[in-house]
Design a protein around this motif. Structure first.
Motif, mmCIF file in Angstrom:
data_model
loop_
_atom_site.group_PDB
_atom_site.id
_atom_site.type_symbol
_atom_site.label_atom_id
_atom_site.label_comp_id
_atom_site.label_asym_id
_atom_site.label_seq_id
_atom_site.Cartn_x
_atom_site.Cartn_y
_atom_site.Cartn_z
ATOM 1 N N ASP A 48 -8.703 1.850 1.702
ATOM 2 C CA ASP A 48 -9.835 2.786 1.738
ATOM 3 C C ASP A 48 -10.740 2.461 2.922
ATOM 4 O OD1 ASP A 48 -8.879 4.046 -0.470
ATOM 5 O OD2 ASP A 48 -10.468 3.384 -1.845
ATOM 6 N N CYS B 215 0.807 -1.228 0.000
ATOM 7 C CA CYS B 215 0.000 0.000 0.000
ATOM 8 C C CYS B 215 0.834 1.269 0.000
ATOM 9 C CB CYS B 215 -0.988 -0.019 1.162
ATOM 10 S SG CYS B 215 -2.143 -1.407 1.055
ATOM 11 N N ARG C 257 -2.975 1.392 -2.921
ATOM 12 C CA ARG C 257 -3.448 2.078 -1.723
ATOM 13 C C ARG C 257 -4.952 1.920 -1.498
ATOM 14 N NH1 ARG C 257 -5.915 4.282 1.591
ATOM 15 N NH2 ARG C 257 -5.251 5.773 3.199
ATOM 16 N N HIS C 258 -5.712 1.650 -2.572
ATOM 17 C CA HIS C 258 -7.174 1.571 -2.423
ATOM 18 C C HIS C 258 -7.610 0.454 -1.465
ATOM 19 C CE1 HIS C 258 -7.720 -2.059 -4.959
ATOM 20 N NE2 HIS C 258 -6.614 -1.617 -5.548
#
Lengths: 499, 499
Positions: free
Chosen positions: A305, A295, A301-302
């Motif tokens: 979330d 990430c 990185r999502h």
């Protein structure tokens, strides 16, 4: 330890020349020698069998029954390592190690670990090692920023982080923090009402950890997953379980979501699960031991979330962040809940700075009292490589796995069983009429591992037995992944002929 | 990690030359450099202030807010260590470190630790690292033999041992094993009936560990001790407590006896306590973290008398056995009770050898799944020094403490507050008419520590504030102990003049 007039020494002391366990020049000489031994090992590890081929009990036959009474030379010990220890090594550092998850390493982490060992500061309180405490606070914030965590997980915000040994200890600390908060309200007698949730894909350390914390075995729920969600938790299934527990008078306590399950790197939907957890006041922890490191790349990185709605997060740099064992980073949004559960305050550790409450005493963030200066290791990694190289490291592992996935897909005898998300490929020989597909794949795996040229492991998910190729040993290059595919094809030919 | 055709790489990858985190020759060069850095540190550590004199928050002002995007050189990092980290070190390796308990080290342990780090094998199961598992079994038996433990604690007998991180984890595992055995009989709902016993001198990790295991806070008993028994548990006081609990319908579960308490190295009477524990079916654990190492000398072995009646024993070689952090040895008489409580068996770790039940899988003896090859460290110590030197090491520390005790006794302004048993001396400036004796001794300690020439700590036992001089840093020689006494006398003069 040191010299003392012999008249003060107990009469039974053997007549031994003055014993100095730490002479700087002898240390220098011997440590240089060990560095060369290790560098040579790394240079040649490709030539060792990856999976050790010894039989149980092999070592007891080779070693004496007792420790020696008199000293033995380093020459003898190193000789015995080559002769007796190395044959019993399953070589995790081999470029052809694809089992479990890789345990990645780096020169920088080794230097940090050496220095941390050498300084041997025991940082239970700030005063016992100010640099160790403060550097840990700083690198935990640095890593948090790389992951774009919200300020609520940082010391420079309202939270903070701590380096633990492994995910197990990290989750144990957070379950206990959650348990104490709940029992403050409910009363101690209601421990039997507390319920913890994971999935049938959550690492088995999770139900073990719940049991350690005194959660009743009947109150540990493993949400069943299916191929439909790629073996991640379906929020509506969890919600129904939670609602049923509430209706039954139980108290939902803790939810462990996983980013990158051990079997297949499935990823639980953090945001959707956090919504349920927040609604029911459940402590939600994200176990991203393996996949969390990815990430730091924008394209991954999502998976985080919704992290701003989560109570705690753990990532293990000893898995995919080049750190050597042990190193697990735990961030919490409310350190005061950890402190409430884990603080000790004995007279013999009292000191001005702790009493003024101006400092962090990491003994109150963990199970143990003592602790090494482990932040050095992360600091060396972050500085020596920089964010750019660390992203590149993740991406090249993923690219190699993607390449291998392509090989599998291009061969009609094989199939990829679950979608590849990171650097793990789960695949098998396809079933065909009259075949015992599980036996066939088991045999293939046995053949592969008994060559000593590769080590891979298996799993069973959704009833399907599959082989796992986890790319990422720090020495693995594209040529190794190509070679392992050639070996797999070759041995698959043999297996299929026999079948 | 490794090279891969750039067309396979995610488009946002920065253009960086191929990144190799583990190049054998670069590793060799950099690790040699770090060895010299460390050897120089050991050579000069006597010149550093022992207790760091920095203010809280000193480091955040000096370091950047973020990890660097691009790599930084080892030169820069080493420079920053000297400039920013070293001033924040409380130097546990200094020969003038007398605080807490010494954390002893040795060249041999460093070599073992380096190699263990470098191999980076994750020995959760036998197959994942046969040498690591088997060497651990062997060195635990060797150490047991040196301590003259009965065969019931050895793999070559009916028990066995495991290397844990610290005493906290060791005791947590044993409490949970005891808890599960009890709840098997009583039913899970009766967790609130289980009672644990220590003393008011038992390390505070003990009540913390009981709480972690879900023991109700109201069921954690700390037997009060007095000067009459030199602050060890009086068996008749314990017996009354246990009888009262039984009469109240509670179930006595676990007793922690200590050999060498943290405040004053008090020693609980193992044999007499074991008699009570055996009678009431209480799991008795002996925490000999510090003093256990001394029991390799015949003249100290009597402290373990009765050990054959005990359920488990832990000793921390990172304290007094030259081992560096972390290393705690835990022996148990009935490994099957640990296994009953701590075993996991996920599909992805299944293997032939484990299923045939012919091997030890150490993941089932501890909290975590993963584990380092820590046995190497003990093996290096035992072989490099031999029993003879290790006994000599213990004896010379004790002799130095005895010498210091003599200094204190020879000065009428001072008194030794509790009898010295091992290498710790607890003393103070004597009270005199009109003096605030606690304030006086506190001031003396402050003066001593603010010189940077020595680090000592205090404790309060039986209402008496006292200074602790714990001899045993691996670099301490007789001349250091003589010098610290001169310093104490000099600053005592100042304090007494001011008072």
């Amino acid at each position: 330890m040191g010299s003392i007039d012999s008249t003060n020494v107990a009469p039974s002391t053997p007549s031994i020349a003055e014993f100095k366990p730490l002479d700087a020049e002898e240390f220098r000489k011997e440590a240089h020698r060990m560095v060369d031994f290790i560098a040579d090992y790394y240079k040649n590890v490709e030539n060792y069998p990856v999976l050790s081929q010894v039989e149980p009990g092999y070592l007891r036959e080779r070693l004496p029954e007792n420790a020696p009474y008199l000293p033995e030379s380093l020459d003898m010990i190193i000789n015995d390592i080559q002769k007796d220890i190395m044959p019993g090594m399953t070589n995790w550092m081999s470029p052809n190690f694809y089992a479990f998850f890789p345990a990645t390493v780096s020169s920088a982490a080794f230097l940090g670990e050496m220095l941390s060992t050498a300084l041997n500061s025991v940082g239970f309180t700030w005063i016992s090692s100010p640099a160790a405490t403060e550097l840990e606070m700083i690198v935990m914030d640095w890593f948090a920023q790389m992951l774009k965590l919200p300020k609520s997980f940082m010391f420079s915000g309202t939270g903070g982080g701590v380096i633990q040994n492994t995910t197990s200890e990290s989750i144990l600390c957070t379950i206990i923090a959650a348990r104490e908060r709940a029992l403050d309200k409910l009363g101690q007698d209601n421990i039997g009402k507390l319920v913890c949730y994971g999935s049938d894909q959550t690492h088995t350390m999770f139900p073990k950890t719940c049991r350690l914390a005194g959660i009743f075995p009947s109150n540990i729920r493993l949400v069943p997953t299916t191929a439909e969600t790629d073996f991640s938790i379906a929020p509506e299934v969890l919600r129904k379980m939670v609602e049923a527990d509430v209706a039954a008078g139980l108290t939902p306590l803790f939810l462990c979501a996983t980013l990158g399950t051990t079997s297949t790197t499935a990823t639980d939907p953090v945001n959707a699960l956090a919504e349920i957890a927040n609604e029911f006041d459940i402590w939600i922890h994200v176990d991203a031991a393996y996949a969390g490191s990815a990430c730091i790349c924008p394209e991954f990185r999502h998976y985080l979330d919704g992290i701003e709605r989560v109570d705690s997060l753990s990532i293990s740099p000893h898995k995919w962040f080049l750190a050597y064992l042990d190193c697990t980073c735990l961030w919490v949004k409310k350190p005061q809940l950890l402190l409430r559960a884990l603080t000790t305050n004995p007279e013999y550790l009292k000191n001005k700075q702790s009493e003024l409450d101006k400092v962090v005493d990491f003994k109150n963030w963990q199970i143990a009292t003592g602790r090494k200066f482990r932040a050095l290791k992360l600091w060396f990694i972050l500085r020596s490589y920089g964010v750019a190289n660390l992203q590149s490291h993740i991406r090249s592992d993923v690219a190699m796995a993607k390449m291998f996935e392509g090989f599998v897909r291009s061969d009609p005898r094989f199939e990829v069983v679950v979608p590849r998300a990171f650097s793990l490929v789960c695949f098998r020989l396809k079933p065909f009429p009259g075949s015992d597909v599980e036996a066939l794949n088991k045999k293939l795996l046995d053949k592969l591992n008994s060559t000593g040229r590769v080590y891979m492991t298996h799993t069973i998910v959704g009833g399907i037995y599959m082989l796992r190729l986890a790319v990422g040993s720090s020495l693995t290059e594209e040529r190794h992944v190509r070679a392992v595919w050639e070996l797999i094809k070759e041995l698959a030919n043999d297996s299929l002929k026999e079948a």
